[in-house]
Scaffold this active site. Sequence first.
Site, PDB file in Angstrom:
ATOM      1  N   ASP A   1       6.133  -3.752 -11.810  1.00  0.00           N
ATOM      2  CA  ASP A   1       7.249  -2.913 -11.866  1.00  0.00           C
ATOM      3  C   ASP A   1       7.102  -2.555 -12.991  1.00  0.00           C
ATOM      4  OD1 ASP A   1       9.314  -3.829  -9.415  1.00  0.00           O
ATOM      5  OD2 ASP A   1       9.784  -2.821 -11.278  1.00  0.00           O
TER       6      ASP A   1
ATOM      7  N   HIS B   1       7.166   4.956  11.365  1.00  0.00           N
ATOM      8  CA  HIS B   1       7.747   3.913  11.625  1.00  0.00           C
ATOM      9  C   HIS B   1       9.134   4.244  11.276  1.00  0.00           C
ATOM     10  CE1 HIS B   1       9.914   0.935  10.115  1.00  0.00           C
ATOM     11  NE2 HIS B   1      10.108   1.144   8.711  1.00  0.00           N
TER      12      HIS B   1
END
Length: 321
Positions: free
Chosen positions: A34, A176
């Site tokens: 991250d 989606h």
Amino acid sequence: MARKKISLIGGGQIGGVLAQLIAQKQLGDVVMYDVVEDLPQGKTLDIAEAARVDGFDSSVKGTNDYKDIKGSDLVIVTAGLPRKPGMSRDDLLVTNAKIMKVVAENVKQFAPNAIVIIISNPLDAMVTLFKKVSGFPENRVMGQAGILDSSRFATFIAWELGVSVKDVNALVLGGHGDTMVPIIRYANVNGIPVMELLERKYNDKTKASEVMKAMVERTKAAGGEVVKLLKTGSAFYSPAASAIAMAKSILFDEKRVLPISALLNGEFGITGYYVGVPAVLGANGVEKVVEFKLDAEEQALLDSSAKAVKDLVSDMERLGF
Ligand code: TXD
């Protein structure tokens, strides 16, 4: 046999659940990356310290350095911002496209042979961008969305019929987003058509259709429903669980037929775009798109969903991605 190396790019809500599920299920060793300093290190240390309780030997490590994803077998990408109430998935386009470009460049450099599952929204556009920037072959780049959308559809059907969700099969195709296409015709409970069970339950075809329509609409809006309740982010348990199903099928060569965002080459009449379709997932990633005959209404709905993806991809390209 050495455990597989699974790298998670993004250690937020979904990334954290992914790391814990992978460790608990011993799917492989985890590296969580991250940009936020120490976040992945803290989350993975916490997960690793449960190893004695959970009984896993997988290693779970965090890093802020892309070099640590070197040689990954599987990469799952959640890097990006989630929606806030009132935002559409498409509202995330520019921010997450900037992030996805950097992610793809680094995965290409440090994990050039990895199979990649993209989760970040807007999903179908983000998969498209990752594929473009990485240059990876289409069997190694896919998106997670259809399993989640289909699971939501199956859950609502199970609740309505009072049956185990384990016996409900429900399939959602398309992008989606709001244009996703739940396939009513093939929804079944151990092979028994759901519409037949609804008509028997209500002894009224019109009522049965209304109930099914409401479940279809709830499925399409299910992401927003969770965002509205959480207020600070979007769903993360169910997306993580869905990506784990994909990871398992790939890592253990299960050949499951799962709805995923895959690059189409003419299947369902669509070419050159990532759209949610059933596909065989195995050791080589997306091994085959499973095409089947749609009726005219289903095809029209899928075509308009594919158009929504095409429009989003065009917007992204116009913005320089
Ligand atoms: O099923 C699906 N495909 C969707 C996906 C279901 C729900 C949520 N969907 C999307 O996944 C959502 O709209 C987001 O775009 C992603 C990730 O959702 P999550 O809830 O995990 O978001 P978080 O908790 O904000 O985590 C994102 C992490 C966070 O820790 C950031 O620091 C990190 O991404 N981040 C980065 N990592 C690497 N590189 C860069 N540049 C970066 N920027 C942020």
